[in-house]
Design an enzyme around this catalytic site. Sequence first.
Site, PDB file in Angstrom:
ATOM      1  CG  HIS A  61      -2.309   1.334   0.857  1.00 54.72           C
ATOM      2  ND1 HIS A  61      -2.748   1.080   0.271  1.00 54.72           N
ATOM      3  CD2 HIS A  61      -2.298   2.239   1.741  1.00 54.72           C
ATOM      4  CE1 HIS A  61      -3.713   1.973   0.310  1.00 54.72           C
ATOM      5  NE2 HIS A  61      -2.930   2.978   1.786  1.00 54.72           N
ATOM      6  CD  GLN A  66      -1.379  10.274   1.245  1.00 54.86           C
ATOM      7  OE1 GLN A  66      -0.415   9.035   2.327  1.00 54.86           O
ATOM      8  NE2 GLN A  66      -1.813  10.217   0.963  1.00 54.86           N
ATOM      9  NE  ARG A  91     -10.767  13.685   4.423  1.00 53.13           N
ATOM     10  CZ  ARG A  91     -11.418  13.233   3.430  1.00 53.13           C
ATOM     11  NH1 ARG A  91     -11.496  11.770   3.724  1.00 53.13           N
ATOM     12  NH2 ARG A  91     -12.468  14.269   3.910  1.00 53.13           N
ATOM     13  CE1 TYR A 130      -5.472  11.098  -2.703  1.00 51.60           C
ATOM     14  CE2 TYR A 130      -4.487   9.164  -2.584  1.00 51.60           C
ATOM     15  CZ  TYR A 130      -4.947   9.895  -2.164  1.00 51.60           C
ATOM     16  OH  TYR A 130      -4.573  10.683  -1.097  1.00 51.60           O
ATOM     17  CG  HIS A 214     -10.206   6.886  -1.446  1.00 53.63           C
ATOM     18  ND1 HIS A 214     -10.886   6.251  -0.487  1.00 53.63           N
ATOM     19  CD2 HIS A 214      -9.240   7.084  -1.383  1.00 53.63           C
ATOM     20  CE1 HIS A 214     -10.195   7.694   0.546  1.00 53.63           C
ATOM     21  NE2 HIS A 214      -8.916   8.194  -0.473  1.00 53.63           N
ATOM     22  NE  ARG A 217     -13.912   7.010   4.614  1.00 53.95           N
ATOM     23  CZ  ARG A 217     -12.767   7.680   3.677  1.00 53.95           C
ATOM     24  NH1 ARG A 217     -12.706   8.795   4.156  1.00 53.95           N
ATOM     25  NH2 ARG A 217     -11.417   6.987   4.762  1.00 53.95           N
ATOM     26  CG  HIS A 240      -8.101   3.414   2.092  1.00 54.23           C
ATOM     27  ND1 HIS A 240      -8.133   4.642   0.979  1.00 54.23           N
ATOM     28  CD2 HIS A 240      -6.927   2.785   2.362  1.00 54.23           C
ATOM     29  CE1 HIS A 240      -7.390   4.880   0.497  1.00 54.23           C
ATOM     30  NE2 HIS A 240      -6.106   4.370   1.473  1.00 54.23           N
ATOM     31  CD  GLU A 243      -6.313   5.026   8.141  1.00 48.59           C
ATOM     32  OE1 GLU A 243      -7.367   5.177   6.471  1.00 48.59           O
ATOM     33  OE2 GLU A 243      -5.544   5.411   7.564  1.00 48.59           O
ATOM     34  CG  HIS A 277      -5.867   1.936   6.058  1.00 49.96           C
ATOM     35  ND1 HIS A 277      -4.406   1.882   6.611  1.00 49.96           N
ATOM     36  CD2 HIS A 277      -5.921   2.358   5.088  1.00 49.96           C
ATOM     37  CE1 HIS A 277      -3.610   2.772   5.662  1.00 49.96           C
ATOM     38  NE2 HIS A 277      -4.718   2.536   5.676  1.00 49.96           N
ATOM     39  CG  ASP A 328      -0.395   4.896   4.123  1.00 43.45           C
ATOM     40  OD1 ASP A 328      -1.398   4.894   2.930  1.00 43.45           O
ATOM     41  OD2 ASP A 328      -2.267   4.644   5.018  1.00 43.45           O
TER      42      ASP A 328
HETATM   43  C1  NGQ Z   1      -5.705   8.418   1.261  1.00 45.48           C
HETATM   44  N1  NGQ Z   1      -4.947   8.045   3.281  1.00 45.48           N
HETATM   45  O1  NGQ Z   1      -5.907   8.726   0.668  1.00 45.48           O
HETATM   46  O2  NGQ Z   1      -4.733   8.888   1.060  1.00 45.48           O
HETATM   47  C2  NGQ Z   1      -5.932   7.939   2.538  1.00 45.48           C
HETATM   48  C3  NGQ Z   1      -6.364   9.718   3.128  1.00 45.48           C
HETATM   49  C4  NGQ Z   1      -9.315   8.879   3.160  1.00 45.48           C
HETATM   50  C5  NGQ Z   1      -5.024   6.766   4.212  1.00 45.48           C
HETATM   51  N2  NGQ Z   1      -5.678   6.505   4.861  1.00 45.48           N
HETATM   52  C6  NGQ Z   1      -7.739   9.664   2.785  1.00 45.48           C
HETATM   53  N3  NGQ Z   1      -3.812   6.529   5.819  1.00 45.48           N
HETATM   54  O3  NGQ Z   1      -9.164   8.334   4.001  1.00 45.48           O
HETATM   55  O4  NGQ Z   1      -9.725   9.920   3.117  1.00 45.48           O
HETATM   56 ZN    ZN Z   2      -4.031   4.822   1.721  1.00 43.36          ZN
END
Ligand code: NGQ
Ligand code: ZN
Length: 462
Positions: A61, A66, A91, A130, A214, A217, A240, A243, A277, A328
């Site tokens: 992952h 990031q 975020r 993404y 993603h 959500r 995901h 988490e 997660h 991640d």
């Molecule tokens: C992400 N990161 O997509 O980069 C996510 C945060 C989200 C992690 N979950 C954004 N660690 O989950 O909406």
């Molecule tokens: Zn992620």
Amino acid sequence: MTALFARHALLPDGWRRDVLLQWGGDGRFTAVTPDAPAMDGSESAGIETADYVLPGMINLHSHSFQRALSGLTEIAGEDRAKSADSFWTWRDLMYRFALGIAPEQMEAIAAQLFAECLRHGYTSICEFNYVHRAPDGALYPDVAETARRVIAAARHAGIGITMLPVLYAHAGFGGAPLRDEQRRFRAGPADVLAIVAALEPLRGPMVEVGVAPHSLRAASVAQIRDLLAGLSPERPVHIHIAEQGGEVQQCIDHSGRRPVQFLYDNLPVDERWCLVHATHVADDEVAAIAASGAVAGLCPTTEANLGDGLFPLAPFLERGGRFGIGSDSHVSTSPVEELRWLEYGQRLAGQRRNVAVTTDERRVGDHLWRAALAGGAQAAGRRVGALAPGYAADLLVLDEAHPNVSAPPELLNGFVFSGNDNLVKDVLAGGQWVVRGRQHVAQAAIAGRFKETLANLRELRP
Ligand code: NGQ
Ligand code: ZN
């Protein structure tokens, strides 16, 4: 050089002596022969020798961009209320940063990340990509622009990659419209399938392409179904899943079910899936994931950094659950640190020792490395993670001169649990030596470009 003689090598059936490893021009092992005739004088025969060799780890992952934020979000906000700094405030900072990066900057950042990953023992990565669109929200002329950039970085650094273009359509459960700051992420099922199609010619021993809704959500069940309907059935699917406590509650409010329950009730989750997660899971969800053969994608250093919570590893392993590790957000790029945190989190929470074991494998380091190899390989959807014919020629040579490196069976416990030096000396990925004497072969150029990129991005950083 297309062969290596290893005095000790970790094969699928365990540690073996005097192993001759041979690979071909396509970057895959052609033969792996234990108890081969001693290679004394092998140097003169043109075959290199090594003392300790193991399969390279899979990083299942990654959001590579990031990497440029790591270490920069560790400042408390002025509001010191108990929950002021959270996953969600992190975020917001991450979104602000994501809005400003250009594709060539993504490539430079990813190359640095991948070189670091290789130096620490990862030879494969799964990129959950993404940031699809231009900063103003328009499509790039090439729909696969950013995915292509990350794949180019992987090629440059020499790491194997599974590119997972992300389905990202909503800001929350029930189809809430995307927020303005999420405009670069927008991609429905048809957009993701167009990216997958555009990347088709890049597939090969070092590159695979799957998909990633993603999260529950950001993607509806109907959209995920449409996506899967357009994809070959053997390609990996990552999501995901659970988490944060907040998203579990939102899922319950929306559907009456917790996220893993909701997912299993609505979609055919099997071995091709990786649930990233799977932090907040009830007992029946632990059982469902284990029974389905899906991989739990655990990212302990990021999950710790973001204050997510702890995955219930012990009951999951008791049920035969499969897991792999990912870096991640890349606060760490070491599989050793990832595995150590995975085990230590469980020890701290349970006030006990030696959690990640089975009745057959009571050495924690051995079980962690081998289980994460198997789960990571499954999640990557590539033939990786084993020193065996037909698999990618990915291996690590540990530094035999280092005091923390001792012969098997002590080797993996020493590697995972002893000290902080990087014990990975040389790395072969896809049949190419990409790390030699702890240095990545393109390190100077990659690091130079990365530093220049960071300097240019300074005003975007928190
Ligand atoms: C992400 N990161 O997509 O980069 C996510 C945060 C989200 C992690 N979950 C954004 N660690 O989950 O909406
Ligand atoms: Zn992620």
